[in-house]
Design a protein around this motif. Structure first.
Motif, PDB file in Angstrom:
ATOM      1  N   SER A   1     -94.624  16.910  31.921  1.00  0.00           N
ATOM      2  CA  SER A   1     -96.083  16.168  32.123  1.00  0.00           C
ATOM      3  C   SER A   1     -97.032  17.460  32.069  1.00  0.00           C
ATOM      4  O   SER A   1     -96.994  18.447  31.670  1.00  0.00           O
ATOM      5  CB  SER A   1     -95.728  16.168  33.977  1.00  0.00           C
ATOM      6  N   VAL A   2     -98.259  16.463  32.862  1.00  0.00           N
ATOM      7  CA  VAL A   2     -99.923  17.562  32.592  1.00  0.00           C
ATOM      8  C   VAL A   2     -99.317  18.300  34.026  1.00  0.00           C
ATOM      9  O   VAL A   2     -99.746  19.824  33.424  1.00  0.00           O
ATOM     10  CB  VAL A   2    -100.520  16.921  33.027  1.00  0.00           C
ATOM     11  N   ALA A   3     -98.727  18.351  35.203  1.00  0.00           N
ATOM     12  CA  ALA A   3     -98.623  19.873  35.934  1.00  0.00           C
ATOM     13  C   ALA A   3     -97.439  20.427  35.329  1.00  0.00           C
ATOM     14  O   ALA A   3     -97.397  21.254  35.417  1.00  0.00           O
ATOM     15  CB  ALA A   3     -97.824  18.739  37.218  1.00  0.00           C
ATOM     16  N   ASP A   4     -96.730  20.306  34.868  1.00  0.00           N
ATOM     17  CA  ASP A   4     -95.590  22.158  34.007  1.00  0.00           C
ATOM     18  C   ASP A   4     -96.542  22.508  32.975  1.00  0.00           C
ATOM     19  O   ASP A   4     -96.611  23.337  33.290  1.00  0.00           O
ATOM     20  CB  ASP A   4     -94.901  21.037  33.175  1.00  0.00           C
TER      21      ASP A   4
ATOM     22  N   ILE B   1    -111.947  30.659  34.462  1.00  0.00           N
ATOM     23  CA  ILE B   1    -112.437  29.932  35.520  1.00  0.00           C
ATOM     24  C   ILE B   1    -111.019  28.718  36.167  1.00  0.00           C
ATOM     25  O   ILE B   1    -110.042  28.735  35.331  1.00  0.00           O
ATOM     26  CB  ILE B   1    -113.661  29.102  34.983  1.00  0.00           C
ATOM     27  N   SER B   2    -111.125  28.045  37.363  1.00  0.00           N
ATOM     28  CA  SER B   2    -109.926  27.487  38.029  1.00  0.00           C
ATOM     29  C   SER B   2    -109.926  25.875  36.656  1.00  0.00           C
ATOM     30  O   SER B   2    -111.042  25.612  37.053  1.00  0.00           O
ATOM     31  CB  SER B   2    -110.413  27.024  38.865  1.00  0.00           C
ATOM     32  N   LEU B   3    -108.723  25.942  36.348  1.00  0.00           N
ATOM     33  CA  LEU B   3    -108.476  24.540  35.756  1.00  0.00           C
ATOM     34  C   LEU B   3    -107.779  23.691  36.653  1.00  0.00           C
ATOM     35  O   LEU B   3    -106.794  24.250  37.290  1.00  0.00           O
ATOM     36  CB  LEU B   3    -107.874  24.790  34.161  1.00  0.00           C
ATOM     37  N   ASP B   4    -108.030  22.893  36.429  1.00  0.00           N
ATOM     38  CA  ASP B   4    -107.409  21.555  37.309  1.00  0.00           C
ATOM     39  C   ASP B   4    -106.482  20.524  36.191  1.00  0.00           C
ATOM     40  O   ASP B   4    -106.468  21.185  35.143  1.00  0.00           O
ATOM     41  CB  ASP B   4    -108.098  20.671  38.200  1.00  0.00           C
ATOM     42  N   GLU B   5    -105.600  19.831  36.763  1.00  0.00           N
ATOM     43  CA  GLU B   5    -104.862  18.638  35.740  1.00  0.00           C
ATOM     44  C   GLU B   5    -105.382  18.282  34.982  1.00  0.00           C
ATOM     45  O   GLU B   5    -105.353  17.715  33.697  1.00  0.00           O
ATOM     46  CB  GLU B   5    -103.820  18.202  36.616  1.00  0.00           C
ATOM     47  N   ASP B   6    -106.678  17.656  35.459  1.00  0.00           N
ATOM     48  CA  ASP B   6    -107.759  16.319  34.732  1.00  0.00           C
ATOM     49  C   ASP B   6    -107.829  17.609  33.201  1.00  0.00           C
ATOM     50  O   ASP B   6    -108.396  16.390  32.228  1.00  0.00           O
ATOM     51  CB  ASP B   6    -109.002  15.992  35.420  1.00  0.00           C
ATOM     52  N   ASP B   7    -108.451  18.476  33.547  1.00  0.00           N
ATOM     53  CA  ASP B   7    -108.710  19.812  32.068  1.00  0.00           C
ATOM     54  C   ASP B   7    -107.669  19.613  30.928  1.00  0.00           C
ATOM     55  O   ASP B   7    -108.009  19.436  30.425  1.00  0.00           O
ATOM     56  CB  ASP B   7    -109.583  20.740  33.177  1.00  0.00           C
ATOM     57  N   LEU B   8    -106.328  19.745  32.070  1.00  0.00           N
ATOM     58  CA  LEU B   8    -105.244  20.099  31.172  1.00  0.00           C
ATOM     59  C   LEU B   8    -105.063  18.788  29.902  1.00  0.00           C
ATOM     60  O   LEU B   8    -104.563  19.057  28.761  1.00  0.00           O
ATOM     61  CB  LEU B   8    -104.322  21.010  31.283  1.00  0.00           C
ATOM     62  N   GLU B   9    -105.233  17.809  30.752  1.00  0.00           N
ATOM     63  CA  GLU B   9    -105.022  16.470  29.984  1.00  0.00           C
ATOM     64  C   GLU B   9    -105.966  16.377  29.180  1.00  0.00           C
ATOM     65  O   GLU B   9    -105.503  15.820  28.172  1.00  0.00           O
ATOM     66  CB  GLU B   9    -105.059  15.294  31.279  1.00  0.00           C
ATOM     67  N   THR B  10    -107.287  16.793  28.600  1.00  0.00           N
ATOM     68  CA  THR B  10    -108.051  16.385  28.015  1.00  0.00           C
ATOM     69  C   THR B  10    -107.489  17.338  26.554  1.00  0.00           C
ATOM     70  O   THR B  10    -107.957  16.860  25.567  1.00  0.00           O
ATOM     71  CB  THR B  10    -109.302  16.763  28.952  1.00  0.00           C
TER      72      THR B  10
ATOM     73  N   ASN C   1     -94.719   4.022  36.345  1.00  0.00           N
ATOM     74  CA  ASN C   1     -95.742   4.811  37.448  1.00  0.00           C
ATOM     75  C   ASN C   1     -97.650   4.416  36.951  1.00  0.00           C
ATOM     76  O   ASN C   1     -98.274   5.048  37.927  1.00  0.00           O
ATOM     77  CB  ASN C   1     -96.811   5.792  38.126  1.00  0.00           C
ATOM     78  N   GLY C   2     -97.800   4.758  35.426  1.00  0.00           N
ATOM     79  CA  GLY C   2     -99.344   4.684  35.128  1.00  0.00           C
ATOM     80  C   GLY C   2     -99.732   6.505  34.707  1.00  0.00           C
ATOM     81  O   GLY C   2    -100.662   6.198  33.615  1.00  0.00           O
ATOM     82  N   GLY C   3     -98.986   7.376  35.058  1.00  0.00           N
ATOM     83  CA  GLY C   3     -98.641   8.556  34.555  1.00  0.00           C
ATOM     84  C   GLY C   3     -98.210   8.635  32.773  1.00  0.00           C
ATOM     85  O   GLY C   3     -97.697   7.929  32.309  1.00  0.00           O
ATOM     86  N   PHE C   4     -98.734   9.995  32.235  1.00  0.00           N
ATOM     87  CA  PHE C   4     -97.898   9.964  30.336  1.00  0.00           C
ATOM     88  C   PHE C   4     -97.015  11.278  30.817  1.00  0.00           C
ATOM     89  O   PHE C   4     -97.251  12.572  31.114  1.00  0.00           O
ATOM     90  CB  PHE C   4     -99.546  10.032  30.253  1.00  0.00           C
ATOM     91  N   LEU C   5     -96.324  11.753  30.069  1.00  0.00           N
ATOM     92  CA  LEU C   5     -95.628  12.834  29.672  1.00  0.00           C
ATOM     93  C   LEU C   5     -96.200  12.666  28.042  1.00  0.00           C
ATOM     94  O   LEU C   5     -96.426  12.053  27.479  1.00  0.00           O
ATOM     95  CB  LEU C   5     -94.163  12.432  29.944  1.00  0.00           C
ATOM     96  N   TYR C   6     -95.810  14.073  27.772  1.00  0.00           N
ATOM     97  CA  TYR C   6     -95.880  14.668  26.406  1.00  0.00           C
ATOM     98  C   TYR C   6     -95.562  15.250  25.509  1.00  0.00           C
ATOM     99  O   TYR C   6     -94.311  15.979  26.150  1.00  0.00           O
ATOM    100  CB  TYR C   6     -97.604  15.612  26.841  1.00  0.00           C
ATOM    101  N   ARG C   7     -95.231  15.303  24.474  1.00  0.00           N
ATOM    102  CA  ARG C   7     -93.636  16.009  23.867  1.00  0.00           C
ATOM    103  C   ARG C   7     -94.256  16.142  22.216  1.00  0.00           C
ATOM    104  O   ARG C   7     -94.945  15.497  21.475  1.00  0.00           O
ATOM    105  CB  ARG C   7     -92.205  14.835  24.165  1.00  0.00           C
ATOM    106  N   ALA C   8     -93.444  17.492  22.003  1.00  0.00           N
ATOM    107  CA  ALA C   8     -94.529  17.766  20.819  1.00  0.00           C
ATOM    108  C   ALA C   8     -93.554  16.820  19.550  1.00  0.00           C
ATOM    109  O   ALA C   8     -92.236  16.418  20.187  1.00  0.00           O
ATOM    110  CB  ALA C   8     -93.995  19.594  20.364  1.00  0.00           C
ATOM    111  N   ILE C   9     -94.150  16.973  17.970  1.00  0.00           N
ATOM    112  CA  ILE C   9     -93.953  15.947  17.254  1.00  0.00           C
ATOM    113  C   ILE C   9     -93.589  17.126  16.447  1.00  0.00           C
ATOM    114  O   ILE C   9     -94.462  17.922  16.028  1.00  0.00           O
ATOM    115  CB  ILE C   9     -93.842  14.771  17.499  1.00  0.00           C
ATOM    116  N   GLU C  10     -92.781  16.805  14.893  1.00  0.00           N
ATOM    117  CA  GLU C  10     -93.294  17.452  13.436  1.00  0.00           C
ATOM    118  C   GLU C  10     -94.297  16.854  13.783  1.00  0.00           C
ATOM    119  O   GLU C  10     -94.337  16.099  12.961  1.00  0.00           O
ATOM    120  CB  GLU C  10     -91.878  16.972  12.786  1.00  0.00           C
ATOM    121  N   THR C  11     -95.250  18.001  12.836  1.00  0.00           N
ATOM    122  CA  THR C  11     -96.248  17.555  12.045  1.00  0.00           C
ATOM    123  C   THR C  11     -95.973  17.730  10.912  1.00  0.00           C
ATOM    124  O   THR C  11     -94.753  18.422   9.770  1.00  0.00           O
ATOM    125  CB  THR C  11     -97.040  19.247  12.048  1.00  0.00           C
TER     126      THR C  11
END
Length: 295
Positions: A202-205, A218-227, A245-255
């Motif tokens: 998750s973005v929180a992770d 500087i302080s970064l919030d979750e919106d900054d990291l999602e960008t 729930n409307g959120g998103f998860l992220y996963r690395a993929i093979e390039t």
């Protein structure tokens, strides 16, 4: 009840009868028996108490009943012109207001407006902030407000300059975390579906990981990291997975395999390749595109 309060009640009664506002001519006509200096004292008291608000229409000052739900933070020790400008700036909130809009709303000439703005700035009641959308223009807002991100550009701008290097570092570190999760999942001994699930984060992770690294001043919030995570997705190095729930998860993929050099050459998209030859004005030897590619 003292004389000033009595006059004040008369002014309030008059203002209530004319919701659009009253001017000095209305007051003079309705309060003919009241000396001008007493009328001014009563008006100032009503303004200071927040019962009336002062506006400017053309060259005429307008007094009208103030909306009870609309409270102004204007201090009591400023004059009427400063109060008009202060209230206009206050309405702009943390997105600010352009000086052109202040001039239109206040109807003050530019020299007088600049003077009043300077007075309010010196008193630390308002401040001018440069906008990343127009670096040569300034917006005004109340002194104690933190400018909106649409004005400052958020974490990615420093003094109106885009921090490309900072963004690149964050992009690399976010990708590193996603790959660490993927590699850890692969060594778990679970099946393919479970490994894929364990690779997601998750973005929180990501936010927790970046915060623990301490690479940002500087302080970064979750919106900054999602960008930033979105830029990793756009680079084709991660995927974005929608959740119920409307959120998103992220996963690395093979390039994908990097394209061979011949495909990357500018010749493939050159608009004048048909005219290119080993002699004449357009030749590989004189081509600036090839020179830049080779550099």
């Amino acid at each position: 009840m003292d004389e000033i309060s009595t006059i004040g009640f008369q002014i309030i009664s008059l203002a209530k009868d004319k919701p659009e506002g009253i001017n000095n001519d209305d007051l003079s006509e309705s309060l003919q028996a009241v000396p001008p200096e007493k009328r001014v004292q009563a008006l100032n008291k009503l303004l200071l108490d927040g019962v009336l608000e002062i506006l400017k229409k053309g060259n005429t000052l307008i007094y009208r009943m103030k909306d009870p739900g609309k409270k102004s933070s204007a201090p009591k020790d400023i004059d009427n012109e400063e109060r008009v400008i202060y209230n206009i700036v206050e309405e702009g909130g943390n997105k600010g207001i352009w000086i052109r809009d202040i001039r239109v709303k206040s109807n003050l000439v530019m020299t007088q407006l600049n003077k009043v703005l300077k007075q309010l700035e010196n008193k630390k009641l308002i401040k001018a902030v440069k906008s990343v959308n127009a670096s040569k223009k300034k917006v005004y807002m109340l002194y104690n407000l933190e400018p909106d991100r649409s004005i400052t550009g958020g974490a990615w701008y420093q003094d109106q300059d885009f921090e490309a290097e900072f963004v690149d570092v964050l992009n690399q570190q976010c990708l590193r975390f996603l790959r660490m999760k993927r590699d850890s999942a692969r060594t778990s001994g679970e099946g393919p579906l479970a490994v894929q699930k364990l690779s997601e984060c998750s973005v929180a992770d990501v936010h927790r990981f970046i915060s623990d690294l301490g690479i940002s001043k500087i302080s970064l919030d979750e919106d900054d990291l999602e960008t930033i995570l979105k830029t990793v997705v756009y680079d084709g190095k991660a995927e974005r997975i929608a959740q119920i729930n409307g959120g998103f998860l992220y996963r690395a993929i093979e390039t994908p395999i990097a394209a061979p050099g011949l495909v990357q050459m500018p010749c493939g998209i050159c608009p004048v390749i048909k005219n290119c030859a080993d002699c004449g004005e357009i030749t590989p030897k004189l081509c600036t595109y090839i020179s830049e590619w080779l550099d």
